[in-house]
Enzyme design. Structure first.
Site, PDB file in Angstrom:
ATOM      1  N   GLY A   1      42.090  51.766   1.605  1.00 21.51           N
ATOM      2  CA  GLY A   1      43.358  51.331   1.063  1.00 21.51           C
ATOM      3  C   GLY A   1      44.477  52.257   1.507  1.00 21.51           C
TER       4      GLY A   1
ATOM      5  CG  ASN B   1      51.636  59.197 -12.439  1.00 22.50           C
ATOM      6  OD1 ASN B   1      52.195  60.279 -12.294  1.00 22.50           O
ATOM      7  ND2 ASN B   1      50.492  59.076 -13.089  1.00 22.50           N
TER       8      ASN B   1
ATOM      9  CB  SER C   1      47.350  53.595 -20.387  1.00 23.78           C
ATOM     10  OG  SER C   1      46.993  53.796 -19.039  1.00 23.78           O
TER      11      SER C   1
ATOM     12  N   GLY D   1      47.785  52.000  -0.095  1.00 23.91           N
ATOM     13  CA  GLY D   1      48.876  51.909  -1.056  1.00 23.91           C
ATOM     14  C   GLY D   1      49.296  53.273  -1.568  1.00 23.91           C
ATOM     15  N   GLY D   2      50.080  53.281  -2.661  1.00 24.89           N
ATOM     16  CA  GLY D   2      50.633  54.512  -3.185  1.00 24.89           C
ATOM     17  C   GLY D   2      49.583  55.543  -3.562  1.00 24.89           C
TER      18      GLY D   2
ATOM     19  CE1 TYR E   1      41.219  51.343 -16.686  1.00 21.00           C
ATOM     20  CE2 TYR E   1      42.254  52.451 -14.833  1.00 21.00           C
ATOM     21  CZ  TYR E   1      42.351  51.648 -15.943  1.00 21.00           C
ATOM     22  OH  TYR E   1      43.563  51.124 -16.316  1.00 21.00           O
TER      23      TYR E   1
ATOM     24  CE  LYS F   1      50.616  54.813  -9.596  1.00 22.97           C
ATOM     25  NZ  LYS F   1      49.310  55.413  -9.303  1.00 22.97           N
TER      26      LYS F   1
ATOM     27  CB  THR G   1      50.132  51.556 -13.118  1.00 24.29           C
ATOM     28  OG1 THR G   1      48.943  51.464 -12.333  1.00 24.29           O
ATOM     29  CG2 THR G   1      50.407  50.230 -13.793  1.00 24.29           C
TER      30      THR G   1
END
Length: 419
Positions: free
Chosen positions: A117, A78, A15, A119-120, A196, A57, A53
């Protein structure tokens, strides 16, 4: 901190260079150990704007004074902006994921979509898929709780057409983890992975082998950062900035991997290409000798290859998961498919093909001490090099000409690729 990212584990994050290329401000990474630390961070309000992240979140959502309608519906924030002491929250992952899937040509309308998954990020991706007209969105997790399928149950759904990994499975440094076998889905059309790093997870490797359209999460990361930066600065940033930043980051982080026969020129070309590309050079044979404390001529002998190949696989896995390198491999690295998979996850693999008559037997290569042995090796390995590589360069010209060819092929593969 004025601008930056908070989360629990940020060592793998790209980032910082993305935001600094987008808008020019300094962007800091601030790892926080737990939810209490995250709440204290927001309570202090000592920042201008931050991205959030895993796994904070939902904490960010609860700490905001005002939350965008879409972020509230998703249940995750986010992007948080501090305006005169009040915290405003958005979810730019939605727009980022939408950009990524459109870029890759992935369709959700009238498809059965499986999310790996719960999660958020699953909330965001589920919202995108439903808004795009998905016929059904299935969730899967290890436990199968809260209405989700277990991964074993998910693989019984033969109607699944799109699979999206929204979990950290396969993410650096736990490269290689994969939650499902894609051959279980006979109607599969596309696979997306929000991970990624590495660029090609084990899940995406399966998709490639099946010839299924696929994408990693790097373009999503750049796109959501662009949308977040717009909120940070309260100004529009052209969408046209996304692709150049994506390609520049991809080229900087990708490995160049050289494979080929002993004496084909991998080491010398690798050193030259490392200088041309501004990357670190690593000779995997040298690393094997360093870790073993003895030369390869003492480790590898005819009929006693297993130990050496085990060491080679371990060292290959160790370096292949890292980024921004030129890797020169041993001639026999392609004999194990696990090595090829490891090298391709972050790398552009280039086969240095030197005509057999120009290869030299002997040296410190115990298995190719005679021309007959070298020819026998070539017959076995040449098809494996062809299968493993993204591109082939013939070493039949002046040295720097060949090095330039390798560099060009590296960029050509990246320019043609939709990872």
């Amino acid at each position: 901190m004025e601008y930056g990212l908070i989360g629990q584990k940020l060592g793998h994050s790209f980032s910082k260079p993305i935001h600094e290329a987008l808008a020019g401000y300094r962007y800091d990474l601030m790892p926080l150990p737990d939810e209490d630390a995250a709440r204290a961070f927001f309570a202090a309000r000592d920042f201008k704007a931050v991205n959030v992240t895993i796994p904070y979140k939902q904490v960010a959502l609860a700490c905001c004074d005002e939350v965008d309608e879409k972020a509230a519906a998703i249940g995750a924030v986010n992007t948080v902006v501090n305006r005169n002491g009040r915290l405003y929250g958005w979810n730019t992952d939605y727009a980022g994921f939408l950009y990524m899937t459109k870029r890759a040509g992935i369709e959700f309308a009238n498809r059965t979509v499986l999310l790996l998954g719960t999660g958020g990020t699953s909330r965001t991706v589920s919202a995108v898929a439903r808004d795009a007209g998905a016929k059904e969105v299935l969730l899967a997790s290890r436990s199968g709780r809260s209405g989700a399928l277990t991964y074993a149950q998910a693989m019984e759904r033969k109607d699944v057409e799109v699979v999206v990994n929204v979990s950290p499975a396969g993410m650096y440094p736990n490269n290689g983890e994969c939650l499902v076998d894609l051959t279980a889905f006979p109607k599969l059309e596309a696979v997306a992975d929000v991970v990624y790093n590495p660029f090609q997870t084990a899940l995406l490797r399966q998709a490639e082998e099946l010839g299924v359209r696929s994408t990693c999460g790097l373009s999503m990361l750049v796109a959501q950062a662009k949308y977040a930066a717009e909120y940070f600065l309260n100004e529009k940033i052209p969408d046209e900035k996304i692709e150049p930043i994506y390609r520049d980051l991809r080229a900087k982080q990708a490995n160049l991997v050289l494979i080929g026969m002993p004496s084909c020129g991998k080491t010398s070309l690798g050193k030259a290409c490392a200088k041309l590309l501004g990357k670190r050079f690593v000779d995997l044979d040298v690393e094997i000798e360093r870790q073993e404390g003895r030369p390869i001529s003492q480790i590898l002998a005819p009929g006693k290859e297993t130990y050496f190949r085990d060491v080679e696989s371990r060292v290959t896995a160790q370096f292949a998961k890292e980024s921004g390198q030129v890797l020169s491999t041993g001639g026999g690295v392609v004999l194990r498919e696990e090595n090829v998979a490891a090298l391709r996850q972050n790398g552009v693999v280039v086969y240095i093909d030197r005509p057999l008559q120009n290869l030299q037997p002997g040296g410190n290569r115990p298995l190719s001490q005679s021309r007959e042995a070298l020819a026998a090796q070539y017959a076995v390995r040449a098809p494996l090099y062809e299968k493993a590589c993204h591109a082939k360069v013939t070493n039949d010209a002046p040295f720097y000409t060949v090095a330039d060819r390798v560099k060009e092929r590296f960029y050509e593969v990246l320019d043609c690729e939709r990872p």
